[in-house]
Scaffold this active site. Structure first.
Site, mmCIF file in Angstrom:
data_model
loop_
_atom_site.group_PDB
_atom_site.id
_atom_site.type_symbol
_atom_site.label_atom_id
_atom_site.label_comp_id
_atom_site.label_asym_id
_atom_site.label_seq_id
_atom_site.Cartn_x
_atom_site.Cartn_y
_atom_site.Cartn_z
ATOM 1 N N CYS A 63 -16.480 21.317 31.745
ATOM 2 C CA CYS A 63 -17.726 22.061 31.472
ATOM 3 C C CYS A 63 -18.312 22.551 32.808
ATOM 4 O O CYS A 63 -18.661 21.723 33.670
ATOM 5 C CB CYS A 63 -18.712 21.163 30.750
ATOM 6 S SG CYS A 63 -17.958 20.256 29.369
ATOM 7 N N ARG A 122 -36.184 20.669 20.900
ATOM 8 C CA ARG A 122 -36.421 19.841 22.090
ATOM 9 C C ARG A 122 -36.366 20.661 23.375
ATOM 10 O O ARG A 122 -35.339 21.285 23.682
ATOM 11 C CB ARG A 122 -35.357 18.719 22.147
ATOM 12 C CG ARG A 122 -35.629 17.654 23.221
ATOM 13 C CD ARG A 122 -34.606 16.508 23.114
ATOM 14 N NE ARG A 122 -34.621 15.905 21.801
ATOM 15 C CZ ARG A 122 -35.466 14.943 21.416
ATOM 16 N NH1 ARG A 122 -36.322 14.441 22.282
ATOM 17 N NH2 ARG A 122 -35.436 14.465 20.194
ATOM 18 N N CYS A 175 -29.817 6.938 19.561
ATOM 19 C CA CYS A 175 -29.073 8.189 19.660
ATOM 20 C C CYS A 175 -27.954 7.969 20.676
ATOM 21 O O CYS A 175 -28.155 7.264 21.668
ATOM 22 C CB CYS A 175 -30.004 9.308 20.135
ATOM 23 S SG CYS A 175 -29.133 10.865 20.418
ATOM 24 N N CYS A 190 -15.478 12.689 34.286
ATOM 25 C CA CYS A 190 -15.173 13.154 32.930
ATOM 26 C C CYS A 190 -13.979 14.124 32.972
ATOM 27 O O CYS A 190 -13.929 15.006 33.826
ATOM 28 C CB CYS A 190 -16.391 13.835 32.318
ATOM 29 S SG CYS A 190 -16.124 14.361 30.616
ATOM 30 N N CYS A 196 -31.638 7.403 23.908
ATOM 31 C CA CYS A 196 -30.391 8.177 23.813
ATOM 32 C C CYS A 196 -29.432 7.759 24.917
ATOM 33 O O CYS A 196 -29.746 7.888 26.099
ATOM 34 C CB CYS A 196 -30.672 9.666 23.985
ATOM 35 S SG CYS A 196 -31.882 10.268 22.833
ATOM 36 N N CYS A 220 -28.218 15.873 16.441
ATOM 37 C CA CYS A 220 -28.942 16.507 17.545
ATOM 38 C C CYS A 220 -27.937 17.473 18.167
ATOM 39 O O CYS A 220 -26.926 17.043 18.720
ATOM 40 C CB CYS A 220 -29.376 15.431 18.549
ATOM 41 S SG CYS A 220 -30.093 16.105 20.058
ATOM 42 N N CYS A 251 -21.547 21.084 34.420
ATOM 43 C CA CYS A 251 -21.838 19.644 34.394
ATOM 44 C C CYS A 251 -21.487 18.903 35.687
ATOM 45 O O CYS A 251 -20.340 18.923 36.141
ATOM 46 C CB CYS A 251 -21.108 18.997 33.224
ATOM 47 S SG CYS A 251 -21.576 17.259 33.028
#
Ligand code: SAM
Ligand code: DTB
Ligand code: SF4
Length: 351
Positions: A63, A266, A134, A59, A103, A194, A66
């Protein structure tokens, strides 16, 4: 003495009010949160979603938490966008194991025009299996958002992650304002949101309060608010982050429950590192949704069998799929039959 907070959706939370919620004695806070929870939900039902990483690693975003960021060496096995058929097979397995929502997550800054047709096909296929859909694909243009909604996407996951003030310490390749823009497009297209965050990244209590204020003061509360406990992954800059006080994690769930009384809160990443007692406290604080299945996107989640046992020991039942008002009567009947079978399957394996 517990402060009285009205349990209808409010969008005008102030930092002082939210800090006062956090600073209550633990038992007072949990009592209040559980009271709010019972006004809006069956306290013994938990919504169960299954995650699948449809495109893994490499990616371009940075972040710091991550494992999928291409900026860090995390020994992750990268994977191109999965075949639609493989995704549908995984969704069918999730449905048969008792999940009501599937998801799909992709490690993208944003989806490319080339990938969109496959992604839309996945939405249509998963929906046709009778599951809620999702996706979490990163930033969206208005056109992409409209196309996802037209394909039948129910939820879009797009986390704010932390407070606007702390954000730059964690991510430098995108802005908070861009996150909010995508959320606005999702609402405009009529999909459910979400959105939540991560705790344990070195943020202060005020940062947690400010994240919840950002979420609760949106024009409409997100229907689903994932609260993740940082999973410390070797190779990421946050691998050595200090452990979060478990009670502070529970407090944040309770405050989220009070501030967004009608939302599903959640209990997300980090359950593998939590014992059963901590998860029971999380449900008492008003958490009423989890990710189910052995894997989150790339890291471990509790074994399905452990979750089935935990639910059974706590008297919790998985929430059934939401009815689709626009479906014909016969389809609704078939779905009810499937739901019954799914919830039986959820328990059968636990014997
Ligand atoms: N790339 C998309 C994006 O960031 O919007 C979607 C996938 S991303 C992996 C989804 C969410 O997973 C992130 O927003 C973050 O909140 C959460 N997450 C990622 N790594 C995590 C970790 N190590 N611990 C806890 N949560 C994590
Ligand atoms: C969310 O808030 N948590 C989920 C889901 N939304 C996509 C993802 C958690 C990822 C944890 C790290 C991993 O497994 O890669
Ligand atoms: Fe990419 Fe999402 Fe991971 Fe950030 S959280 S590095 S955007 S996959």
């Amino acid at each position: 003495m517990t402060a009285t907070v009205a349990s209808f959706p409010r969008h005008d939370w102030t930092l002082a009010e939210v800090m006062a919620l956090f600073e209550q004695p633990f038992s007072d806070l949990l009592f209040q949160a559980q009271g709010v929870h019972r006004q809006h939900f069956d306290p013994n039902r938990v919504q169960v979603s299954t995650l699948l990483s449809i495109k893994t690693g490499a990616c371009p975003e940075d972040c710091k938490y991550c494992p999928q960021s291409g900026h860090y060496d995390t020994e992750l096995e990268k994977q191109k966008l999965m075949e639609v058929q493989q995704v549908l097979e995984a969704a069918a397995r999730a449905r048969d194991a008792g999940s009501s929502r599937f998801c799909m997550g992709a490690a993208w800054k944003h989806p490319s025009a080339r990938d969109m047709p496959y992604v839309l096909e996945m939405v249509r296929g998963v929906k046709a299996l009778g599951l809620e859909t999702c996706m979490t694909l990163g930033q969206l243009s208005r056109e992409q958002t409209q196309a996802l909604a037209a394909a039948g996407l129910d939820y879009y996951n797009h986390n704010l992650d932390t407070s606007p003030e702390f954000y730059g310490n964690i991510i430098t390749t995108r802005t908070y304002a861009e996150r909010l823009e995508t959320l606005a497009y999702v609402r405009e297209a009529g999909m459910k949101i979400c959105s939540g965050g991560i705790l344990g990244m070195g943020e202060s209590l005020a940062d947690r309060a400010k994240l919840l204020i950002e979420l609760a003061n949106l024009p409409e509360h997100p229907e689903s608010v994932p609260i993740n406990m940082l999973v410390k992954v070797r190779g990421t800059p946050l691998a050595g982050a200090e452990d979060l006080d478990p009670f502070d994690f529970i407090r944040t769930l309770a405050v989220a429950r009070i501030m967004m009384p009608c939302s599903h809160v959640r209990l997300s990443a980090g359950r593998e590192q939590m014992n059963d007692q901590m998860q029971a406290l999380a449900f008492l604080a008003g958490a009423n949704a989890v990710f189910y299945g052995e894997e989150l996107l790339t890291t471990e989640n509790p074994e399905a069998e452990r979750d089935r046992q935990l639910f059974r020991r706590l008297g919790i039942r998985p929430e059934e799929r939401a009815g689709h008002a626009d479906e014909v009567h016969q389809a609704a009947i078939e779905q009810a039959v499937r739901e019954q079978r799914d919830s039986r399957l959820f328990y059968n394996a636990a014997g």
